[in-house]
Design a protein around this motif. Structure first.
Motif, PDB file in Angstrom:
ATOM      1  N   LEU A   1       1.247   4.299  -2.745  1.00 51.12           N
ATOM      2  CA  LEU A   1       1.165   5.737  -2.459  1.00 51.12           C
ATOM      3  C   LEU A   1       2.328   6.486  -3.109  1.00 51.12           C
ATOM      4  O   LEU A   1       2.160   7.563  -3.678  1.00 51.12           O
ATOM      5  N   PHE A   2       3.539   5.883  -3.019  1.00 54.12           N
ATOM      6  CA  PHE A   2       4.704   6.534  -3.637  1.00 54.12           C
ATOM      7  C   PHE A   2       4.498   6.668  -5.139  1.00 54.12           C
ATOM      8  O   PHE A   2       4.818   7.702  -5.736  1.00 54.12           O
TER       9      PHE A   2
ATOM     10  N   VAL B   1       0.839  -1.201   0.000  1.00 58.47           N
ATOM     11  CA  VAL B   1       0.000   0.000   0.000  1.00 58.47           C
ATOM     12  C   VAL B   1       0.877   1.255   0.000  1.00 58.47           C
ATOM     13  O   VAL B   1       0.634   2.208  -0.739  1.00 58.47           O
ATOM     14  N   ILE B   2       1.925   1.234   0.830  1.00 57.63           N
ATOM     15  CA  ILE B   2       2.809   2.399   0.894  1.00 57.63           C
ATOM     16  C   ILE B   2       3.523   2.604  -0.437  1.00 57.63           C
ATOM     17  O   ILE B   2       3.673   3.722  -0.928  1.00 57.63           O
TER      18      ILE B   2
ATOM     19  N   ALA C   1       0.824  11.048 -10.313  1.00 57.29           N
ATOM     20  CA  ALA C   1      -0.439  11.773 -10.405  1.00 57.29           C
ATOM     21  C   ALA C   1      -0.262  13.239 -10.797  1.00 57.29           C
ATOM     22  O   ALA C   1      -1.042  13.762 -11.591  1.00 57.29           O
ATOM     23  N   PRO C   2       0.771  13.959 -10.271  1.00 52.50           N
ATOM     24  CA  PRO C   2       0.871  15.377 -10.610  1.00 52.50           C
ATOM     25  C   PRO C   2       0.982  15.635 -12.106  1.00 52.50           C
ATOM     26  O   PRO C   2       0.567  16.690 -12.589  1.00 52.50           O
TER      27      PRO C   2
ATOM     28  N   ILE D   1       1.621   6.870  -6.757  1.00 52.95           N
ATOM     29  CA  ILE D   1       0.637   7.928  -7.005  1.00 52.95           C
ATOM     30  C   ILE D   1       1.296   9.289  -6.859  1.00 52.95           C
ATOM     31  O   ILE D   1       1.122  10.185  -7.682  1.00 52.95           O
ATOM     32  N   ASP D   2       2.111   9.428  -5.795  1.00 52.25           N
ATOM     33  CA  ASP D   2       2.765  10.711  -5.557  1.00 52.25           C
ATOM     34  C   ASP D   2       3.663  11.080  -6.726  1.00 52.25           C
ATOM     35  O   ASP D   2       3.769  12.242  -7.111  1.00 52.25           O
TER      36      ASP D   2
ATOM     37  N   PHE E   1      -2.696  15.792 -13.446  1.00 52.25           N
ATOM     38  CA  PHE E   1      -3.479  16.982 -13.108  1.00 52.25           C
ATOM     39  C   PHE E   1      -2.577  18.194 -13.268  1.00 52.25           C
ATOM     40  O   PHE E   1      -1.642  18.365 -12.502  1.00 52.25           O
TER      41      PHE E   1
END
Lengths: 268, 342
Positions: free
Chosen positions: B34-35, B30-31, B41-42, B37-38, B45
């Motif tokens: 998250l990395f 999961v962690i 993702a930017p 996505i971090d 968007f």
């Protein structure tokens, strides 16, 4: 329903903290932590972010809902995956306070708002503060945190490492302006409106002590024959320090070069 | 049950150990997600928030990133006092008399290296350990000011000029003990706490299992209590900063009484960590009275927007309202005295 509540507990606590820790480490790895906090305290932010993530990974070994477990009926034995299906579960007994509709609404709204902010933090690219904010924070007084040693240092002639913040301090506090007359400088900052004439503007930079929330604008007057660039435009100027007849210092710019926003928009 | 281990229990504990590893692996996965996505993702968007909203978010994020390590440290220390320090070790060193205990606790901030955000989880740990509510309040109010880092930075910023440093330290110590004394006269100190916190105390005292398991449970519980409040408090601090024009507060200028009011309002709004607020205040020193600077340095660490949101996890709204009134009146009085003397 209850297990949804337990997942919510994990998300709002360990989850939010983990996302922020991941963002911190991501910024540190790409060298952009300076967009939010003074790089001097980066070691602490990074170290504790790792602690949070280690704790978060370990917390997965704690069964869902175990943190709300009283532990009676289990004889005190360590049973990580014991079943807690009994109807008299202490959580149910304790939930009646939270079941007041207003309390539930407040918890839900707060949780959703906090999740929204943290998710935006995760998915949006990092940004620096705008020139508008810098102008609205300008209180007419220069930031003095640089301290009196800056002026002493400046008087000895070593101004090569000075940024906008140091020069703004010198300009505002120097008791012997003539000592700086003729110094050549090259400085980077963004443009804010100056005294109102077309030949003058203020070169501004936000100066940070600890994190962006204590950012304060420092600005120095620039006069240039070439005309004022747009407000908010980043520029690099070269010129010389000159003293007015009334002893106020400003910079006569020989060149004003528009540039892209630098990677480190703040001074520390 | 633990003395005579049946084969069934052995098998179950082996299965449990495998389950533990699987859970740990899931956590790492999961962690890792998250990395990812971090990192990616930017780029999906583009930054398209309006300037003002973006500035508010930037300010909120900076407070979050800056305070997260302190909160984590506070949680670790809270686990320490609650789970790992044996009963009686701290208590043996404490004086018996209530006022003397409070006087000592208000100096505890000297040795506990957390700033104000970390103090909240640590103070919760103290209460779970059995310290009374007024004693803990005394610690909570004193620690952000009577704190070595804060003393050093305040000294760096102001030296000993105008008695600002002295007034801040003595004032903070006095306000903390005043509040401790006032609330020690409360007929029902437990009534100062939120129901939710009292339930949490019940739970952690009877938490089953070994120290490792109890530590993890405490980690989950404390972060759940503190994180939403911290995020909402930071978002409020960021929003207020972009919505209230600073010159509206500062137009009040150098009037001895009004300047104190203005700086108190500013302190509550900006929510700067007490470690660095001295440098922030320094740039107002040229236009504002010394008393108003002292009031800023006293109010900011104790009852700013972010701290109120954090303390609301533990204390009732009524208690906090009383706290705010006492702190503001005391800060105003101390500021006035400094203005008269300076």
């Amino acid at each position: 329903m209850r297990s949804a509540g337990f997942v919510g507990t994990r998300w709002l606590g360990v989850g939010l903290a983990s996302v922020l820790a991941v963002v911190t480490l991501g910024l540190a790895a790409t060298g952009r932590l300076g967009l939010y906090v003074n790089p001097e305290s980066a070691w602490f932010a990074v170290g504790m972010a790792i602690v949070v993530l280690v704790g978060a990974a370990l917390s997965f070994t704690l069964p869902l809902g175990a943190e709300a477990d009283h532990g009676h009926d289990h004889g005190g034995a360590y049973e990580p995956f014991a079943e807690h299906g009994d109807a008299s579960d202490p959580v149910a007994e304790h939930d009646h306070h939270a079941s007041h509709p207003l309390a539930v609404a407040a918890t839900t709204i707060g949780g959703v708002a906090a999740s929204g902010v943290v998710l935006l933090t995760l998915v949006l690219p990092p940004a620096s503060l705008s020139a508008e904010l810098a102008m609205s924070r300008d209180i007419g007084a220069p930031p003095l945190f640089a301290g009196s040693d800056v002026v002493t240092l400046a008087a000895t002639g070593d101004t090569s490492s000075f940024g906008v913040g140091e020069w703004a301090t010198v300009f505002a506090t120097a008791t012997n302006p003539d000592a700086f007359d003729g110094d050549t400088v090259t400085l980077t900052g963004f443009v804010t409106p100056g005294e109102g004439t077309a030949e003058a503007f203020d070169l501004t930079r936000l100066v940070i002590t600890h994190c962006v929330i204590d950012a304060q604008p420092a600005s120095i007057s620039i006069s240039t024959p070439a005309g004022t660039p747009d407000t908010g435009q980043w520029v690099t100027i070269s010129g010389t320090v000159t003293a007015n007849a009334d002893g106020r210092l400003k910079i006569d710019a020989t060149s004003v070069e528009p540039i892209d926003e630098p990677e480190d928009p703040y001074e520390y | 049950m633990t003395a005579t281990r049946t084969p069934g229990v052995e098998a179950r504990s082996r299965a449990g150990r495998q389950g533990t590893w699987a859970a740990l692996g899931l956590g790492v996965l999961v962690i890792g997600a998250l990395f990812l996505i971090d990192a990616f993702a930017p780029s999906l968007f583009a930054a398209s928030l309006p300037t003002r909203a973006q500035d508010g978010l930037t300010l909120a994020i900076s407070v979050l990133i800056e305070s997260l390590p302190f909160v984590a440290l506070g949680v670790v220390l809270s686990i320490g006092v609650q789970v790992w320090v044996p009963p009686g070790v701290i208590e043996r060193w404490m004086p018996r008399r209530a006022w003397a205990r409070r006087a000592v606790l208000s100096l505890l901030g000297m040795v506990v290296p957390v700033c104000e955000c970390g103090n909240v989880p640590f103070a919760r740990g103290l209460m779970m350990r059995g310290f009374t509510v007024p004693e803990t309040l005394t610690f909570l109010i004193a620690a952000p000011i009577v704190n070595p880092i804060v003393i050093i930075t305040t000294h760096q910023a102001f030296g000993f000029s105008d008695g600002i440093l002295i007034a801040r330290l003595l004032g903070g110590y006095a306000i903390a003990n005043l509040i401790g004394w006032l609330y020690s006269r409360h007929p029902d100190p437990d009534g100062l706490l939120t129901d939710r916190f009292r339930e949490t105390c019940e739970l952690v005292v009877h938490e089953p299992g070994g120290r490792g398991r109890r530590s993890l449970a405490q980690f989950v519980i404390e972060l759940r209590a503190v994180m939403p409040a911290l995020v909402v408090g930071s978002a409020l601090a960021g929003a207020v900063q972009v919505l209230i024009p600073r010159d509206a507060l500062l137009a009040i200028g150098s009037n001895p009484a009004l300047s104190i009011v203005a700086m108190i309002a500013l302190a509550m709004v900006v929510s700067i960590c007490s470690n660095v607020d001295a440098f922030f205040a320094l740039s107002f020193a040229s236009t504002f009275t010394p008393g108003s600077i002292v009031a800023f340095l006293l109010v900011g660490p104790l009852v700013d927007v972010k701290m109120l949101a954090l303390m609301r996890t533990t204390f009732t709204t009524r208690t906090l309202a009383g706290l705010v009134v006492v702190v503001i009146l005391s800060a105003f009085a101390i500021g006035t005295v400094v203005n008269l003397l300076a």
